[in-house]
Design a protein around this motif. Structure first.
Motif, PDB file in Angstrom:
ATOM      1  N   ILE A 123       0.833  -1.210   0.000  1.00  0.00           N
ATOM      2  CA  ILE A 123       0.000   0.000   0.000  1.00  0.00           C
ATOM      3  C   ILE A 123       0.861   1.250   0.000  1.00  0.00           C
ATOM      4  N   GLU A 124       1.934   1.249   0.807  1.00  0.00           N
ATOM      5  CA  GLU A 124       2.830   2.408   0.899  1.00  0.00           C
ATOM      6  C   GLU A 124       4.270   1.926   0.687  1.00  0.00           C
ATOM      7  N   PRO A 125       4.687   1.746  -0.562  1.00  0.00           N
ATOM      8  CA  PRO A 125       5.986   1.135  -0.855  1.00  0.00           C
ATOM      9  C   PRO A 125       7.197   1.946  -0.416  1.00  0.00           C
ATOM     10  N   ASP A 126       7.015   3.220  -0.135  1.00  0.00           N
ATOM     11  CA  ASP A 126       8.143   4.054   0.279  1.00  0.00           C
ATOM     12  C   ASP A 126       8.057   4.456   1.750  1.00  0.00           C
ATOM     13  N   ASN A 127       7.215   3.770   2.501  1.00  0.00           N
ATOM     14  CA  ASN A 127       7.119   4.059   3.933  1.00  0.00           C
ATOM     15  C   ASN A 127       8.302   3.393   4.638  1.00  0.00           C
ATOM     16  N   THR A 128       9.222   4.200   5.139  1.00  0.00           N
ATOM     17  CA  THR A 128      10.458   3.645   5.704  1.00  0.00           C
ATOM     18  C   THR A 128      10.212   2.825   6.971  1.00  0.00           C
ATOM     19  N   PHE A 148      18.400  -7.073   3.195  1.00  0.00           N
ATOM     20  CA  PHE A 148      19.339  -6.068   2.692  1.00  0.00           C
ATOM     21  C   PHE A 148      18.638  -5.112   1.725  1.00  0.00           C
ATOM     22  N   LEU A 149      17.822  -5.667   0.829  1.00  0.00           N
ATOM     23  CA  LEU A 149      17.140  -4.832  -0.165  1.00  0.00           C
ATOM     24  C   LEU A 149      16.191  -3.835   0.491  1.00  0.00           C
ATOM     25  N   ASP A 150      15.490  -4.262   1.553  1.00  0.00           N
ATOM     26  CA  ASP A 150      14.596  -3.332   2.251  1.00  0.00           C
ATOM     27  C   ASP A 150      15.382  -2.209   2.920  1.00  0.00           C
ATOM     28  N   PHE A 151      16.464  -2.557   3.613  1.00  0.00           N
ATOM     29  CA  PHE A 151      17.242  -1.528   4.296  1.00  0.00           C
ATOM     30  C   PHE A 151      17.945  -0.614   3.291  1.00  0.00           C
ATOM     31  N   ASP A 152      18.389  -1.194   2.184  1.00  0.00           N
ATOM     32  CA  ASP A 152      19.026  -0.394   1.140  1.00  0.00           C
ATOM     33  C   ASP A 152      18.029   0.584   0.526  1.00  0.00           C
ATOM     34  N   HIS A 153      16.794   0.124   0.367  1.00  0.00           N
ATOM     35  CA  HIS A 153      15.731   0.990  -0.154  1.00  0.00           C
ATOM     36  C   HIS A 153      15.491   2.169   0.795  1.00  0.00           C
ATOM     37  N   ILE A 154      15.464   1.897   2.085  1.00  0.00           N
ATOM     38  CA  ILE A 154      15.274   2.963   3.071  1.00  0.00           C
ATOM     39  C   ILE A 154      16.381   4.006   2.942  1.00  0.00           C
ATOM     40  N   ILE A 155      17.622   3.552   2.809  1.00  0.00           N
ATOM     41  CA  ILE A 155      18.761   4.473   2.736  1.00  0.00           C
ATOM     42  C   ILE A 155      18.687   5.320   1.477  1.00  0.00           C
ATOM     43  N   ARG A 156      18.207   4.735   0.374  1.00  0.00           N
ATOM     44  CA  ARG A 156      18.047   5.512  -0.851  1.00  0.00           C
ATOM     45  C   ARG A 156      16.945   6.559  -0.695  1.00  0.00           C
ATOM     46  N   LEU A 157      15.943   6.243   0.132  1.00  0.00           N
ATOM     47  CA  LEU A 157      14.877   7.206   0.400  1.00  0.00           C
ATOM     48  C   LEU A 157      15.304   8.266   1.412  1.00  0.00           C
ATOM     49  N   THR A 159      18.920   9.203   3.408  1.00  0.00           N
ATOM     50  CA  THR A 159      20.334   8.920   3.690  1.00  0.00           C
ATOM     51  C   THR A 159      20.728   9.260   5.126  1.00  0.00           C
ATOM     52  N   THR A 160      19.768   9.726   5.928  1.00  0.00           N
ATOM     53  CA  THR A 160      20.069  10.067   7.327  1.00  0.00           C
ATOM     54  C   THR A 160      19.459   9.061   8.299  1.00  0.00           C
ATOM     55  N   ASP A 161      18.981   7.934   7.803  1.00  0.00           N
ATOM     56  CA  ASP A 161      18.338   6.938   8.667  1.00  0.00           C
ATOM     57  C   ASP A 161      19.404   6.031   9.280  1.00  0.00           C
ATOM     58  N   ALA A 162      19.792   6.334  10.508  1.00  0.00           N
ATOM     59  CA  ALA A 162      20.866   5.581  11.182  1.00  0.00           C
ATOM     60  C   ALA A 162      20.479   4.123  11.391  1.00  0.00           C
ATOM     61  N   THR A 163      19.218   3.879  11.750  1.00  0.00           N
ATOM     62  CA  THR A 163      18.775   2.507  12.000  1.00  0.00           C
ATOM     63  C   THR A 163      18.903   1.644  10.754  1.00  0.00           C
ATOM     64  N   ALA A 196      26.057   4.733  10.661  1.00  0.00           N
ATOM     65  CA  ALA A 196      24.985   4.857  11.655  1.00  0.00           C
ATOM     66  C   ALA A 196      25.459   5.677  12.853  1.00  0.00           C
ATOM     67  N   ILE A 197      26.695   5.451  13.279  1.00  0.00           N
ATOM     68  CA  ILE A 197      27.254   6.182  14.418  1.00  0.00           C
ATOM     69  C   ILE A 197      27.491   7.648  14.059  1.00  0.00           C
ATOM     70  N   GLU A 198      27.930   7.892  12.823  1.00  0.00           N
ATOM     71  CA  GLU A 198      28.134   9.267  12.366  1.00  0.00           C
ATOM     72  C   GLU A 198      26.825  10.056  12.418  1.00  0.00           C
ATOM     73  N   ILE A 199      25.734   9.408  12.003  1.00  0.00           N
ATOM     74  CA  ILE A 199      24.428  10.073  12.011  1.00  0.00           C
ATOM     75  C   ILE A 199      23.905  10.222  13.431  1.00  0.00           C
ATOM     76  N   ASN A 200      24.085   9.175  14.234  1.00  0.00           N
ATOM     77  CA  ASN A 200      23.602   9.179  15.618  1.00  0.00           C
ATOM     78  C   ASN A 200      24.716   8.710  16.553  1.00  0.00           C
ATOM     79  N   PRO A 201      25.496   9.631  17.099  1.00  0.00           N
ATOM     80  CA  PRO A 201      26.626   9.256  17.966  1.00  0.00           C
ATOM     81  C   PRO A 201      26.221   8.563  19.264  1.00  0.00           C
ATOM     82  N   GLN A 202      24.932   8.537  19.570  1.00  0.00           N
ATOM     83  CA  GLN A 202      24.445   7.869  20.778  1.00  0.00           C
ATOM     84  C   GLN A 202      23.862   6.489  20.484  1.00  0.00           C
TER      85      GLN A 202
END
Length: 374
Positions: A123-128, A148-157, A159-163, A196-202
């Motif tokens: 329903i929402e293919p780009d919902n991270t 991997f493909l799902d997480f890679d898709h999130i990063i392409r959507l 680039t600041t998603d540390a998780t 991930a650490i660069e984006i979120n140092p905590q």
């Protein structure tokens, strides 16, 4: 099925359930609850959603929000009741599918979880959030390429998603031979955890994960430093203490290793690999009776660890020059299937723990019988 490396536990015990407003509402109680939820004040959010549901206990949106709050409060059974009903009342809501699917994942019902999350992503293919939750289920069922493909898709959507970087690193690491991971794969995973650490140092888990990668690269100082940061950020993470124990053991700091394994056991005493690794450290310290206790605990906790722990028990008795018990446990290990794998057979052949017994012709006869494949 390929088994996840047990020392990693990247995000396998953590599921993401970020609530999003399924539809704009003007009801003050609903708006108040959503406001408190955004502020992470879950007690006041729950009170507001309870007030909202007094008027109509079967309002799907109120049930959805209350279920999400209850899940954030760790009240998962209550959350499941609300979210299952919300989904039945509005089966077209992708957000209800996502929330309920995440709970199925938490309860280990991965097939049901994946069915719901596939529909939500459809329903929402780009919902991270949906992609991340589906990726987590795929990790749990060891479909690492798909995860991997799902997480890679999130990063392409985004680039600041540390998780997503952390989880992509997890998928990279596990989508390979875990017994002999390639340096290239480990370096790529390290890059993801570093991002991930660069984006979120905590981000404590990313430090922990990177520390484990460093450990597998035999970069023990770097592993130690990352795990210490993870420990400071999340002092109740048993996997941090577990991996610190392994690093200390590799550094031959055995007393510190035992202390770390003990801390891991205090926090979570149901992980067989904690006892198994502590047992191995006891072996290195020549604490043979303590090693036996730990290997037997691991056997009682996890049937899959049984073949290897039986072998470790044989190894322990061999180091005590007890040929009868060594023979007994080697036969038990064989019966449990340990020697079916070539790598395990080779491990036994080259294991120096049996060197003294190999001077005895009677033991060599036993050794050859154990290694014989029918």
């Amino acid at each position: 099925m390929k088994k996840l490396l047990t020392s990693i536990y990247f995000l396998l015990c953590t599921w993401v359930l970020l609530a999003q407003n399924p539809e704009t509402s003007t009801n003050p109680w609903l708006q108040t609850g959503q406001l408190y939820f955004g502020q992470k004040n879950y007690t006041l959010a729950l009170n507001a959603f309870n007030q909202y549901l007094k008027k109509d206990p079967l309002d799907w949106e109120g049930l959805y929000w209350r279920g999400v709050v209850l899940s954030k409060m760790g009240r998962y059974n209550e959350a499941f009741t609300d979210l299952e009903l919300a989904h039945k009342l509005n089966p077209k809501s992708a957000h209800a599918m996502n929330a309920l699917g995440s709970l199925f994942d938490y309860f280990g019902e991965y097939e049901k979880a994946l069915t719901l999350l596939d529909k939500a992503v459809g329903i929402e293919p780009d919902n991270t959030t949906f992609l991340n939750n589906r990726g987590m289920v795929l990790l749990h069922i060891e479909k690492f390429n798909a995860a991997f493909l799902d997480f890679d898709h999130i990063i392409r959507l985004d680039t600041t998603d540390a998780t997503a970087y952390n989880n992509r690193g997890t998928a990279r690491f596990n989508n390979q031979s875990l017994e002999n991971p390639s340096v290239e794969d480990l370096r790529r995973a390290e890059q993801d955890f570093s991002k991930a650490i660069e984006i979120n140092p905590q981000f404590s888990m990313a430090y922990r994960n990177r520390g484990v990668v460093h450990m597998h690269l035999n970069e023990l100082t770097e592993a130690y430093q990352d795990l210490l940061i993870a420990k400071r950020l999340e002092p109740m993470d048993d996997r941090v203490y577990f991996n610190l124990g392994k690093v200390y053991s590799k550094m031959q700091k055995y007393d510190l290793a035992i202390a770390s394994f003990n801390e891991a056991e205090k926090i979570a005493n149901y992980y067989a690999e904690t006892y198994m690794e502590r047992g191995l450290t006891h072996l290195l310290m020549k604490n043979y009776e303590s090693a036996k206790i730990d290997f037997n605990k691991a056997i009682n906790l996890d049937e899959e660890k049984k073949p290897r722990c039986l072998y470790y028990l044989a190894k322990t008795y061999a180091l005590q020059n007890n040929i009868e018990e060594t023979e007994l446990y080697l036969k038990k290990a064989k019966k449990a299937g340990f020697f079916k794998e070539f790598v395990n057979r080779n491990e036994f052949i080259t294991d120096t723990a049996f060197d003294e017994l190999e001077k005895d012709p009677a033991f060599m006869k036993i050794r050859n019988e154990v290694l014989k494949i029918k």
